[in-house]
Write a protein that holds these residues in place. Structure first.
Motif, mmCIF file in Angstrom:
data_model
loop_
_atom_site.group_PDB
_atom_site.id
_atom_site.type_symbol
_atom_site.label_atom_id
_atom_site.label_comp_id
_atom_site.label_asym_id
_atom_site.label_seq_id
_atom_site.Cartn_x
_atom_site.Cartn_y
_atom_site.Cartn_z
ATOM 1 N N ASN A 1 26.109 -48.983 44.872
ATOM 2 C CA ASN A 1 24.943 -49.851 44.951
ATOM 3 C C ASN A 1 24.537 -50.252 43.535
ATOM 4 N N PRO A 2 24.553 -51.542 43.199
ATOM 5 C CA PRO A 2 24.268 -51.945 41.820
ATOM 6 C C PRO A 2 22.867 -51.568 41.352
ATOM 7 N N ASP A 3 21.899 -51.534 42.256
ATOM 8 C CA ASP A 3 20.546 -51.142 41.870
ATOM 9 C C ASP A 3 20.490 -49.652 41.527
ATOM 10 N N PHE A 4 21.224 -48.837 42.273
ATOM 11 C CA PHE A 4 21.294 -47.414 41.960
ATOM 12 C C PHE A 4 21.921 -47.202 40.582
ATOM 13 N N VAL A 5 23.007 -47.926 40.310
ATOM 14 C CA VAL A 5 23.663 -47.812 39.002
ATOM 15 C C VAL A 5 22.703 -48.234 37.888
ATOM 16 N N PRO B 1 14.190 -46.799 47.633
ATOM 17 C CA PRO B 1 15.098 -45.836 48.281
ATOM 18 C C PRO B 1 16.401 -45.618 47.544
ATOM 19 N N VAL B 2 16.709 -46.441 46.523
ATOM 20 C CA VAL B 2 17.963 -46.251 45.783
ATOM 21 C C VAL B 2 17.719 -45.678 44.392
ATOM 22 N N SER B 3 16.520 -45.179 44.110
ATOM 23 C CA SER B 3 16.312 -44.469 42.845
ATOM 24 C C SER B 3 17.014 -43.119 42.913
ATOM 25 N N PRO B 4 17.426 -42.553 41.782
ATOM 26 C CA PRO B 4 18.081 -41.242 41.811
ATOM 27 C C PRO B 4 17.266 -40.181 42.547
ATOM 28 N N GLU C 1 13.659 -29.774 41.702
ATOM 29 C CA GLU C 1 13.975 -31.186 41.864
ATOM 30 C C GLU C 1 14.027 -31.933 40.540
ATOM 31 N N ASP C 2 13.066 -31.709 39.659
ATOM 32 C CA ASP C 2 13.043 -32.439 38.386
ATOM 33 C C ASP C 2 14.299 -32.163 37.571
ATOM 34 N N ALA C 3 14.748 -30.913 37.569
ATOM 35 C CA ALA C 3 15.964 -30.572 36.834
ATOM 36 C C ALA C 3 17.181 -31.257 37.442
ATOM 37 N N TYR C 4 17.218 -31.362 38.772
ATOM 38 C CA TYR C 4 18.339 -32.029 39.425
ATOM 39 C C TYR C 4 18.334 -33.526 39.120
ATOM 40 N N VAL C 5 17.160 -34.133 39.075
ATOM 41 C CA VAL C 5 17.083 -35.546 38.723
ATOM 42 C C VAL C 5 17.588 -35.759 37.296
ATOM 43 N N GLU C 6 17.204 -34.885 36.377
ATOM 44 C CA GLU C 6 17.696 -34.999 35.001
ATOM 45 C C GLU C 6 19.219 -34.856 34.959
ATOM 46 N N ALA C 7 19.752 -33.964 35.781
ATOM 47 C CA ALA C 7 21.211 -33.804 35.845
ATOM 48 C C ALA C 7 21.872 -35.082 36.335
ATOM 49 N N MET C 8 21.293 -35.718 37.344
ATOM 50 C CA MET C 8 21.840 -36.979 37.834
ATOM 51 C C MET C 8 21.806 -38.041 36.739
ATOM 52 N N LEU C 9 20.711 -38.065 35.978
ATOM 53 C CA LEU C 9 20.554 -39.074 34.930
ATOM 54 C C LEU C 9 21.475 -38.835 33.740
#
Length: 341
Positions: A156-160, A173-176, A194-202
């Motif tokens: 999904n280009p918006d997710f990227v 709905p397509v935010s990390p 959750e915050d740590a997992y979001v940072e890992a995704m980023l």
């Protein structure tokens, strides 16, 4: 001592970041999935008994490991070869391997290339042995010879874009964060860290050489085929296929554990364009069957068992893609059983 330590290890291929606890015991190596990092294993590492040496690695282009480009024409071998180089640098000759999602494909490839170096193999919601997207049937038949419907064009280009921008909100709905909460785990669960997992995704590097990779226009629906670079292309069925695990010798015991309500790796995956076409979410669907990801994995592991290997499948009720985070007690119990087999 159960204090996590994170360090970078220089290998003959690249410098890789790992998180571990101790230097003694049987090595248990945890490999994360796509758009994540070793952080997704941090709550698992301290749960292993003192007889084991747990460590989690950041794959290239994720976390703190060097962001070398990914040659997708080698399938997942860039990652598997990096793993081999890491274990060599650490002086580990044999290890238990635990791979989640894309990491499951990495450890399957490692087993295919280095069977004598694997004590046991644990697949946590793994990518199909026939890759992600572009196939049908339990035997992984290509929908199109060029792998149409798989690879870098499926992202999904918006997710990227939001990944690249470091978005930490959930306004779309397509935010990390939204993808983590809605797809990585089964709602309404919100992970404790959750915050740590979001940072890992980023931490995911984006672009043609990383995530999602490039793509190639084609005539077959949905109009693109895999390119030769980047993460999603190394999962394309034209580049990655490990359907011959039954040929490896020796055959370490295999645990396949998954959440019953996984929406990412499923026979009706919300990330498979063929399934999305069938439910009307992607226009122009020509009737291409959805990829039966679970049936494909079961087909390959059944052949492994028939050839003399030991396989155990554990389906955890009311859990999604990150079963090790959602149901840690059940995951830990199954893991210890295969480690001690």
């Amino acid at each position: 001592m159960n204090t996590l330590r994170t360090r970078r290890v220089r290998t003959e291929r690249l410098t890789q970041q790992i998180t571990d606890l101790r230097d003694e015991g049987e090595a248990v190596v945890f490999v994360h999935g796509n758009v994540s990092s070793s952080v997704f294993w941090h709550t698992t590492l301290p749960t292993l008994p003192a007889a084991y040496r747990p460590l989690a690695v950041d794959l290239r282009g994720f976390g703190g490991t060097d962001p070398l480009p990914v040659d997708a024409t080698r399938g997942l071998r860039d990652y598997a070869d990096d793993l081999a180089a890491l274990l060599d640098a650490l002086g580990i000759e044999r290890a238990h391997l635990v791979g989640w999602s894309m990491g499951g494909g990495v450890v399957m490839q490692y087993l295919r290339d280095h069977p004598a170096a694997v004590r046991s193999l644990t697949l946590v919601s793994p990518v199909s042995p026939y890759g992600f997207g572009g196939t049908h049937g339990a035997d992984g038949t290509l929908n199109s010879p060029d792998g149409a419907g798989s690879g870098g064009g499926t992202a999904n280009p918006d997710f990227v874009r939001l990944l690249a921008e470091g978005d930490r909100g959930e306004d779309t709905p397509v935010s990390p964060r939204s993808v983590l909460a809605g797809c990585y785990v089964k709602p309404p669960l919100r992970p404790e860290h959750e915050d740590a997992y979001v940072e890992a995704m980023l931490s995911t590097r984006t672009g043609d050489a990383h995530y999602p990779g490039d793509s190639t226009p084609c005539e077959a629906w949905p109009g693109f085929a895999p390119g030769g670079r980047g993460v999603l292309n190394c999962l394309a069925p034209t580049h990655f296929r490990v359907d011959d695990l039954h040929l490896v010798d020796p055959k370490p015991p295999v645990l396949w554990i998954r959440g019953e309500d996984d929406v990412i790796v499923s026979d009706t995956s919300l990330f498979d364009l063929a399934h999305l076409g069938a439910i009307g979410a992607v226009p122009g669907w020509p009737g291409t069957p959805a990829q039966p990801m679970l049936a494909q994995t079961r087909h390959v592991l059944d052949r492994y068992a028939a050839a003399g290997g030991t396989v155990r499948e554990v389906a955890v009720a009311d859990a999604g893609h990150a079963v090790h985070i959602e149901r840690p007690e059940e995951f830990g119990k199954a893991l210890i059983e295969v480690l001690s087999a």
